[in-house]
Write a protein that holds these residues in place. Sequence first.
Motif, short mmCIF file in Angstrom:
data_model
loop_
_atom_site.label_atom_id
_atom_site.label_comp_id
_atom_site.label_asym_id
_atom_site.label_seq_id
_atom_site.Cartn_x
_atom_site.Cartn_y
_atom_site.Cartn_z
N ASP A 237 0.86 -1.14 0.11
CA ASP A 237 -0.01 -0.07 0.00
C ASP A 237 0.90 1.24 0.19
OD1 ASP A 237 0.82 0.25 2.67
OD2 ASP A 237 -0.95 -0.60 3.58
N GLU A 238 0.45 2.33 0.23
CA GLU A 238 1.07 3.74 0.11
C GLU A 238 2.08 3.66 1.25
OE1 GLU A 238 -2.63 4.37 2.72
OE2 GLU A 238 -2.06 3.44 0.59
N GLN A 239 2.11 2.90 2.29
CA GLN A 239 3.09 2.71 3.26
C GLN A 239 4.13 1.67 3.14
OE1 GLN A 239 3.13 5.43 5.19
NE2 GLN A 239 1.18 5.96 4.70
N GLY A 240 4.01 0.99 2.25
CA GLY A 240 4.91 -0.27 1.76
C GLY A 240 4.31 -1.46 1.81
N LEU A 241 5.30 -2.35 2.45
CA LEU A 241 4.69 -3.88 2.21
C LEU A 241 3.66 -3.93 3.36
CD1 LEU A 241 5.43 -6.74 1.16
CD2 LEU A 241 6.82 -6.95 3.64
N GLN A 242 2.71 -4.81 3.04
CA GLN A 242 1.52 -4.83 3.96
C GLN A 242 2.01 -5.92 5.04
OE1 GLN A 242 -2.45 -5.17 2.32
NE2 GLN A 242 -1.91 -3.50 0.90
N MET A 243 1.59 -5.79 6.42
CA MET A 243 1.97 -6.82 7.28
C MET A 243 0.91 -8.10 7.38
SD MET A 243 5.05 -6.06 8.58
CE MET A 243 5.26 -5.59 6.99
N ASP A 244 -0.29 -7.47 6.93
CA ASP A 244 -1.46 -8.70 7.06
C ASP A 244 -0.99 -9.81 6.17
OD1 ASP A 244 -2.83 -7.04 8.75
OD2 ASP A 244 -4.15 -6.38 7.38
N GLY A 245 -0.82 -11.10 6.61
CA GLY A 245 -0.49 -11.92 5.86
C GLY A 245 0.75 -12.32 5.46
N LEU A 246 1.53 -11.55 6.18
CA LEU A 246 3.00 -11.94 5.83
C LEU A 246 3.48 -13.18 6.90
CD1 LEU A 246 6.11 -9.48 5.92
CD2 LEU A 246 6.25 -11.70 7.03
N ALA A 247 3.12 -13.39 7.84
CA ALA A 247 3.57 -14.51 8.80
C ALA A 247 2.73 -15.72 8.14
CB ALA A 247 3.04 -14.28 10.26
N ARG A 248 1.62 -15.80 7.78
CA ARG A 248 0.77 -16.80 7.17
C ARG A 248 1.72 -17.13 5.86
NH1 ARG A 248 -3.54 -14.59 7.22
NH2 ARG A 248 -3.65 -13.75 5.20
N GLU A 249 1.88 -16.36 5.00
CA GLU A 249 2.49 -16.79 3.64
C GLU A 249 3.93 -17.25 4.08
OE1 GLU A 249 2.95 -17.58 0.08
OE2 GLU A 249 1.33 -17.01 1.03
N ALA A 250 4.62 -16.71 5.06
CA ALA A 250 6.11 -17.38 5.42
C ALA A 250 5.95 -18.80 5.59
CB ALA A 250 6.67 -16.41 6.11
N ARG A 251 4.94 -18.88 6.71
CA ARG A 251 4.85 -20.36 7.15
C ARG A 251 4.19 -21.31 5.85
NH1 ARG A 251 2.52 -17.52 11.61
NH2 ARG A 251 3.93 -17.53 13.42
N ARG A 252 3.33 -20.76 5.13
CA ARG A 252 2.79 -21.84 4.12
C ARG A 252 3.95 -21.97 3.03
NH1 ARG A 252 1.56 -22.05 -1.04
NH2 ARG A 252 2.69 -19.94 -1.32
N SER A 253 4.63 -21.06 2.62
CA SER A 253 5.72 -21.29 1.53
C SER A 253 7.18 -21.78 2.10
CB SER A 253 5.88 -19.78 0.87
OG SER A 253 6.46 -18.89 1.44
N LYS A 254 7.08 -21.83 3.46
CA LYS A 254 8.38 -22.12 4.15
C LYS A 254 9.59 -21.21 3.40
CE LYS A 254 7.04 -27.06 4.96
NZ LYS A 254 7.48 -28.52 4.49
N ALA A 255 9.39 -19.97 3.62
CA ALA A 255 10.03 -18.96 2.95
C ALA A 255 11.55 -19.07 3.65
CB ALA A 255 9.39 -17.45 3.14
N ALA A 256 12.42 -18.80 2.63
CA ALA A 256 13.89 -18.65 3.09
C ALA A 256 14.34 -17.40 3.43
CB ALA A 256 14.85 -19.58 2.04
N MET A 257 13.64 -16.30 2.92
CA MET A 257 14.09 -14.98 3.07
C MET A 257 13.18 -14.17 2.44
SD MET A 257 17.64 -13.37 1.03
CE MET A 257 18.60 -14.70 1.86
N LEU A 258 13.17 -12.71 2.87
CA LEU A 258 12.25 -11.77 2.48
C LEU A 258 13.17 -10.70 1.75
CD1 LEU A 258 9.36 -10.13 4.04
CD2 LEU A 258 10.96 -8.56 3.31
N TYR A 259 12.66 -9.98 0.49
CA TYR A 259 13.44 -9.19 -0.13
C TYR A 259 12.58 -8.10 0.02
CZ TYR A 259 15.06 -6.56 -4.20
OH TYR A 259 15.54 -5.30 -4.86
N SER A 260 13.21 -6.91 0.22
CA SER A 260 12.44 -5.69 0.40
C SER A 260 13.26 -4.43 -0.21
CB SER A 260 12.10 -5.43 1.57
OG SER A 260 11.26 -4.13 1.65
N ILE A 261 12.54 -3.45 -0.73
CA ILE A 261 13.18 -2.01 -1.09
C ILE A 261 12.46 -1.11 -0.35
CG2 ILE A 261 14.01 -0.36 -2.97
CD1 ILE A 261 13.58 -2.63 -4.90
N PRO A 262 12.63 -0.98 0.94
CA PRO A 262 11.91 0.01 1.69
C PRO A 262 11.93 1.42 1.42
CG PRO A 262 13.86 -0.82 3.05
CD PRO A 262 13.84 -1.70 1.64
#
Length: 486
Positions: A237-262
């Motif tokens: 959104d206009e404030q950057g990466l949305q936090m809602d769903g981040l933890a859920r998606e990280a667990r679902r996908s077994k994410a190894a890393m997060l890439y961001s351009i803050p």
Amino acid sequence: MHRQISNYLMDKISSGAWPPGMRLAPQRELCRQFGVNRSTVVTALGQLSALGLIEGRRGGGTRVAEVQAAADEAVSSPDPARTDLLPVPSAGSWNAYVEEGVHYPNLPTVQDINRLEYEQGLIRLGTGEPAPELLPGSAMTRVLAELSRQTLPPLSYEEPLGSPGLRSAVSRELAKNGIQADPDSILITSGALQGLQLIAVGLLPRGSTILLEKPSYLYSIHAFQSAGVKFSGLPMDEQGLQMDGLAREARRSKAAMLYSIPSFHNPTGVLMNAKRRQELMEVTGQLGLPILEDGAYQELWLDTPPPPPLKALDREGRVLHLGTLSKAASPGLRIGWIVGPEPVVRRLADIKMQTDYGASSLSQLAAARWLEGGYHEEHLQHLRARLRKRRDAVLDLLQRHFTGLAAWNVPAGGFYIWLSLDKPVPLRTLFRTAHKAGLLLNTGDLYDRGDNRHLRLSYVYASPAELELGLPLLAGLIRKLQQPGV
């Protein structure tokens, strides 16, 4: 004219520059390259086809014929002109190697952009580098002159991590943004892009997943996909990466890393606020999820300095930080860096040594002097003022010509305005149409495959006069494509 073109194409084939199986450019592109009409190109191609040197394939365009087949056809031809130029039959075809290498090719549009950026006369509305007149040519000349008087040029290899002098200078520069990094925690790279490639092949196992903002610059390159790494996009959104769903998606996908351009995100220009950055650090900390922070635009603020980088908030060594001199000082200098825990940067340095044995010693010497001599900070002050003026001029043009056609953000820094069209258009068609009209675009589908209504506009490359001409022209092209039946 058609004979000249035919002979030119046959020379390409006979010399091996165009191997069997290689696809020729479309006829319209050949017309553009040779500056002739379509009938001339068709006649030239017809001659090559009659000799069996090229062949049309359903859905595959026109390709160079297999060598033995071409030779047989030419010998049986009633007029085997130029058979002296026919290639020697070969058992192999480079085309198979080209198509089956482990590194994916660029997207077709990206390949077009990389080629067309050097075409004279095009107005480059999406280019992500400063215009030559914004680069510090005179200041860099002074730097090089100082170095020529003070020291012998370094002609040997540097240490695996890079020049100690440059790493110390980068360490002091990072401290200005709140990042405390010892020189032993810094790896000098040949631009930030090499940092991404090293991380992709050196830290992530094949089949792993990284989370990232969507849209994202990473979708426009294939460093991670070629290493077998998958993407999982998260909304912004206009404030950057949305936090809602981040933890859920990280667990679902077994994410190894997060890439961001803050800071001044590519392509949207969005600036992640301080509260969102703190939330991101807290959520990823609970997950034990490492972060790859791309800080390419961190120092290119236009109104007020951005919040501290994620790396400045890192107390656990979870954040890898990428930086570069390419966006502000010199793309051609090819100097970037990775900041992270010492074992990580040593691992990446080992891979870099296997790749290129280190960045240019001369470039590192110049970059160190550039930072240590105060040139960089002085240049940034001038650059911000000039970019601010360009940004405001583009915003004024958008207000005049795109009102009722699109919406856009007001970037607080970086290079980009994210133009959101009110109605979708076929972006590939828009790209081709714009090119014919003299415009070179970066369309939104480069950064999100399913996008059909965004453009990345850059206010840093095209001149003010070109922007005055190009943006109204672009608005007219979009309106035409949005008409019913088009």
